[in-house]
Structures are given as structure tokens and as C-alpha cells.
Design a protein around this motif. Structure first.
Motif, PDB file in Angstrom:
ATOM      1  N   LYS A  42       0.837  -1.200   0.000  1.00 43.92           N
ATOM      2  CA  LYS A  42       0.000   0.000   0.000  1.00 43.92           C
ATOM      3  C   LYS A  42       0.875   1.253   0.000  1.00 43.92           C
ATOM      4  N   VAL A  43       0.444   2.251  -0.759  1.00 48.13           N
ATOM      5  CA  VAL A  43       1.137   3.528  -0.835  1.00 48.13           C
ATOM      6  C   VAL A  43       0.150   4.604  -0.391  1.00 48.13           C
ATOM      7  N   GLU A  47       2.527   9.785   0.092  1.00 50.99           N
ATOM      8  CA  GLU A  47       3.670   9.209  -0.627  1.00 50.99           C
ATOM      9  C   GLU A  47       3.512   9.396  -2.130  1.00 50.99           C
ATOM     10  N   LEU A  48       2.302   9.194  -2.638  1.00 50.03           N
ATOM     11  CA  LEU A  48       2.056   9.399  -4.064  1.00 50.03           C
ATOM     12  C   LEU A  48       2.268  10.854  -4.467  1.00 50.03           C
ATOM     13  N   LYS A  49       1.748  11.751  -3.670  1.00 54.14           N
ATOM     14  CA  LYS A  49       1.895  13.181  -3.959  1.00 54.14           C
ATOM     15  C   LYS A  49       3.364  13.578  -3.967  1.00 54.14           C
ATOM     16  N   GLN A  53       5.542  14.955  -7.159  1.00 55.12           N
ATOM     17  CA  GLN A  53       6.205  16.265  -7.106  1.00 55.12           C
ATOM     18  C   GLN A  53       7.702  16.157  -7.377  1.00 55.12           C
ATOM     19  N   ASN A  54       8.300  15.008  -7.016  1.00 54.86           N
ATOM     20  CA  ASN A  54       9.744  14.837  -7.170  1.00 54.86           C
ATOM     21  C   ASN A  54      10.137  14.143  -8.470  1.00 54.86           C
ATOM     22  N   LEU A  55       9.144  13.739  -9.248  1.00 53.88           N
ATOM     23  CA  LEU A  55       9.415  13.049 -10.502  1.00 53.88           C
ATOM     24  C   LEU A  55       9.916  14.044 -11.545  1.00 53.88           C
TER      25      LEU A  55
END
Length: 70
Positions: A42-43, A47-49, A53-55
């Protein structure tokens, strides 16, 4: 060689489709040496946000341009 890769990827996708998270746990152990049973699959939304943002923006654009339904 390309056909071998395509066959391997097809097998992995089929296995994940059929076995779901159990297949992901197995592949994480095989390829990443990570125990997803310990860490989970599970994420969180945060963590997804943060990941989004860091991608790298160029990578994000490439991923969006190349995605197809699996």
C-alpha cells in the motif's frame, strides 16, 4: 532477443493479472530483493503526492505519452 523480452514481459503481466499482489511480492523479492510482505504494497496519498512532485518532468511526460492500458 526482442521476442524473448516481449515474452518475459507478457508472462509477468499475465502472472500479476492472475495472482495480483502475491505476484508483486514474488517479483519484488526476485528482482529487487525487497520483502513486500514486511513493508507492504500500500502507498499512502502523501507518498504518491511526494513522488509525483519529485518526478522528473521529462520522465513524467514520457510516461504519459507511452502509457497504454495493460
Amino acid at each position: 532477443m526482442a521476442q524473448d523480452v516481449e515474452n518475459a514481459v507478457s508472462d509477468i503481466l499475465r502472472n500479476v493479472r492472475d495472482r495480483g499482489d502475491a505476484a508483486l511480492v514474488d517479483y519484488a523479492a526476485q528482482f529487487d530483493r525487497t520483502d513486500l510482505e514486511k513493508f507492504g504494497t500500500k502507498v499512502s496519498g502523501n507518498e504518491l503526492k511526494s513522488a509525483h512532485q519529485n518526478l522528473d518532468k521529462n520522465l513524467l511526460a514520457a510516461l504519459r505519452g507511452s502509457r497504454t492500458p495493460i
